[in-house]
Design a protein around this motif. Structure first.
Motif, PDB file in Angstrom:
ATOM      1  N   GLY A 184       0.814  -1.209   0.000  1.00  0.00           N
ATOM      2  CA  GLY A 184       0.000   0.000   0.000  1.00  0.00           C
ATOM      3  C   GLY A 184       0.846   1.256   0.000  1.00  0.00           C
ATOM      4  O   GLY A 184       1.998   1.248   0.460  1.00  0.00           O
ATOM      5  N   ILE A 185       0.275   2.335  -0.511  1.00  0.00           N
ATOM      6  CA  ILE A 185       0.901   3.653  -0.472  1.00  0.00           C
ATOM      7  C   ILE A 185      -0.065   4.595   0.230  1.00  0.00           C
ATOM      8  O   ILE A 185      -1.231   4.704  -0.163  1.00  0.00           O
ATOM      9  N   ALA A 186       0.406   5.251   1.292  1.00  0.00           N
ATOM     10  CA  ALA A 186      -0.445   6.141   2.079  1.00  0.00           C
ATOM     11  C   ALA A 186       0.374   7.351   2.518  1.00  0.00           C
ATOM     12  O   ALA A 186       1.558   7.457   2.207  1.00  0.00           O
ATOM     13  N   GLY A 187      -0.266   8.265   3.278  1.00  0.00           N
ATOM     14  CA  GLY A 187       0.367   9.544   3.549  1.00  0.00           C
ATOM     15  C   GLY A 187       0.879   9.793   4.943  1.00  0.00           C
ATOM     16  O   GLY A 187       1.427  10.857   5.222  1.00  0.00           O
ATOM     17  N   THR A 188       0.708   8.823   5.860  1.00  0.00           N
ATOM     18  CA  THR A 188       1.260   8.993   7.207  1.00  0.00           C
ATOM     19  C   THR A 188       1.797   7.655   7.721  1.00  0.00           C
ATOM     20  O   THR A 188       1.394   6.586   7.247  1.00  0.00           O
ATOM     21  N   ASP A 189       2.688   7.726   8.709  1.00  0.00           N
ATOM     22  CA  ASP A 189       3.219   6.506   9.315  1.00  0.00           C
ATOM     23  C   ASP A 189       2.114   5.720  10.014  1.00  0.00           C
ATOM     24  O   ASP A 189       2.111   4.488  10.012  1.00  0.00           O
ATOM     25  N   GLU A 190       1.152   6.448  10.625  1.00  0.00           N
ATOM     26  CA  GLU A 190       0.042   5.776  11.297  1.00  0.00           C
ATOM     27  C   GLU A 190      -0.764   4.947  10.302  1.00  0.00           C
ATOM     28  O   GLU A 190      -1.106   3.784  10.571  1.00  0.00           O
ATOM     29  N   LYS A 191      -1.077   5.537   9.154  1.00  0.00           N
ATOM     30  CA  LYS A 191      -1.837   4.814   8.135  1.00  0.00           C
ATOM     31  C   LYS A 191      -1.066   3.584   7.658  1.00  0.00           C
ATOM     32  O   LYS A 191      -1.642   2.502   7.500  1.00  0.00           O
ATOM     33  N   CYS A 192       0.216   3.740   7.430  1.00  0.00           N
ATOM     34  CA  CYS A 192       1.031   2.611   6.967  1.00  0.00           C
ATOM     35  C   CYS A 192       1.050   1.490   7.998  1.00  0.00           C
ATOM     36  O   CYS A 192       0.973   0.308   7.650  1.00  0.00           O
ATOM     37  N   SER A 193       1.148   1.866   9.276  1.00  0.00           N
ATOM     38  CA  SER A 193       1.149   0.864  10.341  1.00  0.00           C
ATOM     39  C   SER A 193      -0.170   0.102  10.395  1.00  0.00           C
ATOM     40  O   SER A 193      -0.186  -1.130  10.542  1.00  0.00           O
ATOM     41  N   ILE A 194      -1.289   0.799  10.245  1.00  0.00           N
ATOM     42  CA  ILE A 194      -2.606   0.154  10.265  1.00  0.00           C
ATOM     43  C   ILE A 194      -2.748  -0.811   9.086  1.00  0.00           C
ATOM     44  O   ILE A 194      -3.274  -1.916   9.229  1.00  0.00           O
ATOM     45  N   LEU A 195      -2.273  -0.399   7.919  1.00  0.00           N
ATOM     46  CA  LEU A 195      -2.364  -1.260   6.737  1.00  0.00           C
ATOM     47  C   LEU A 195      -1.664  -2.582   6.963  1.00  0.00           C
ATOM     48  O   LEU A 195      -2.170  -3.649   6.602  1.00  0.00           O
ATOM     49  N   VAL A 196      -0.494  -2.539   7.574  1.00  0.00           N
ATOM     50  CA  VAL A 196       0.301  -3.760   7.764  1.00  0.00           C
ATOM     51  C   VAL A 196      -0.195  -4.562   8.969  1.00  0.00           C
ATOM     52  O   VAL A 196      -0.397  -5.779   8.885  1.00  0.00           O
ATOM     53  N   GLN A 197      -0.415  -3.875  10.086  1.00  0.00           N
ATOM     54  CA  GLN A 197      -0.719  -4.586  11.323  1.00  0.00           C
ATOM     55  C   GLN A 197      -2.173  -5.033  11.437  1.00  0.00           C
ATOM     56  O   GLN A 197      -2.464  -6.067  12.037  1.00  0.00           O
ATOM     57  N   GLU A 198      -3.111  -4.255  10.864  1.00  0.00           N
ATOM     58  CA  GLU A 198      -4.526  -4.588  10.998  1.00  0.00           C
ATOM     59  C   GLU A 198      -5.113  -5.221   9.745  1.00  0.00           C
ATOM     60  O   GLU A 198      -5.986  -6.083   9.840  1.00  0.00           O
ATOM     61  N   MET A 199      -4.640  -4.781   8.586  1.00  0.00           N
ATOM     62  CA  MET A 199      -5.321  -5.149   7.352  1.00  0.00           C
ATOM     63  C   MET A 199      -4.548  -6.123   6.485  1.00  0.00           C
ATOM     64  O   MET A 199      -4.999  -6.465   5.394  1.00  0.00           O
ATOM     65  N   GLY A 200      -3.430  -6.587   6.966  1.00  0.00           N
ATOM     66  CA  GLY A 200      -2.741  -7.685   6.297  1.00  0.00           C
ATOM     67  C   GLY A 200      -1.941  -7.323   5.063  1.00  0.00           C
ATOM     68  O   GLY A 200      -1.523  -8.212   4.311  1.00  0.00           O
TER      69      GLY A 200
END
Length: 346
Positions: A184-200
């Motif tokens: 995924g490509i997103a605009g904040t570190d928080e968003k990137c963390s959620i993508l990996v840790q919560e959404m697989g």
């Protein structure tokens, strides 16, 4: 209460929407519900990127009607029936429409409404505006109709706008449909963390930090086979430069271009267009409304994944009709994670 486009604001093709483009007024609705109509209380409203196009007299699309100055805005909404003169709807039914007026209460044509079954989404009614609604359908049918994803094909998918309403679902659905790697490509570190840790997602890139092209090469060493494009612009040019021969772009949205006076879909820069043609990369406009014959089965699939916990859903919820303009502005600036929802009344 009703929410209108502000007649004091000049809207144009170039410009960034702000909360002041709208105003809240108090009004009344008819006392009598006519045959075929229902009176509803609004529960949830959706704000989405496509609405920026409706702020122009020319929306750039034959299926979108422009909002009119000093008229009530509309979009995806959910409510509960309080009085019915419609043969198929009763008091207490939950209903939805893609053209729900931005009002706390309304009298609507019953034929324009779709009845909802809350148990399909574990009682989370707002999901019918997102993961189990048009957003989820866009992600699922976009992948199935334009992504050419196949189980066991060892495909890598990249999703831009990956922490938004559609992107966060698309990455997960890409995996469920058979992709072996999702970035995924997103605009904040928080968003990137959620993508990996919560959404697989296997990995996520914060495009505001570092060299995106370099990170993409490292995270997708075999190149990119499927690109779910929500943003357009420079990010998409970078992804396309690393796409494989005979790969596929799912042209879902171009939010980076919506505030500019350009045609839709925006033309690619010459160098990027050359890559697309040389590598035979498909890039066809995708409109989910062209596939509504598959709506029922697809919604049931999305609901099943939600019930099984295979599809993780994120929402950013703002309370109150008075704040819908601010919610729209925030969403257009990337302030949301997952679907942007406005809760109107409990």
């Amino acid at each position: 209460f009703i929410y209108l486009l502000n007649s004091n604001i000049t809207l144009g093709k170039n410009g960034v929407p702000v909360a002041e483009n709208f105003r809240l007024e108090q009004s009344t609705i008819a006392d009598t519900v006519q045959v075929g109509q229902v009176r509803v209380k609004t529960l949830y409203l959706s704000v989405d990127p496509y609405m920026r196009c409706r702020m122009n007299e020319d929306t750039g699309s034959d299926y979108l009607r422009p909002w009119q100055l000093s008229e009530v805005a509309d979009g995806g909404g959910i409510g509960v029936v309080e009085e019915s003169q419609h043969h198929n709807l009763a008091k207490g039914d939950f209903v939805t429409s893609f053209t729900w007026p931005w009002q706390t209460a309304a009298i609507l044509d019953g034929d324009s409404l779709q009845k909802l079954e809350p148990q399909l989404v574990n009682g989370r009614l707002s999901y019918f505006l997102g993961a189990a609604g048009i957003t989820g359908l866009t992600a699922l049918l976009g992948i199935r109709e334009k992504g050419h994803v196949a189980m066991g094909a060892n495909q890598t998918m990249v999703v831009s706008g990956a922490a938004g309403a559609c992107g966060s679902l698309a990455g997960q659905i890409g995996r469920l449909e058979g992709c072996s790697r999702v970035v995924g490509i997103a605009g904040t570190d928080e968003k990137c963390s959620i993508l990996v840790q919560e959404m697989g997602f296997d990995a996520a890139i914060n495009y505001k930090k570092g060299d995106v092209a370099k990170q993409l090469r490292e995270l997708c060493p075999g190149g990119v086979d499927v690109y779910f494009d929500n943003v357009g612009g420079d990010i998409s040019d970078t992804v396309i430069s690393q796409m494989n021969q005979n790969s596929h772009i799912i042209l879902c949205g171009q939010i980076s271009q919506y505030n500019k006076d350009v045609p839709y879909p925006p033309p690619l820069p010459p160098d990027t267009e050359k890559i697309q043609k040389e590598r035979n990369i498909t890039r066809e406009r995708f409109l989910v409304l062209n596939y509504m014959d598959k709506q029922e089965a697809s919604v049931l699939q999305l609901c099943q994944w939600i019930q099984e916990g295979k599809l993780k859903v994120r929402e950013t919820v703002v309370e109150g009709l008075a704040n819908i303009g601010a919610a729209f502005q925030s969403m257009m600036n990337g302030g949301n994670i997952g679907k942007q929802i406005v809760s109107i009344s409990k």
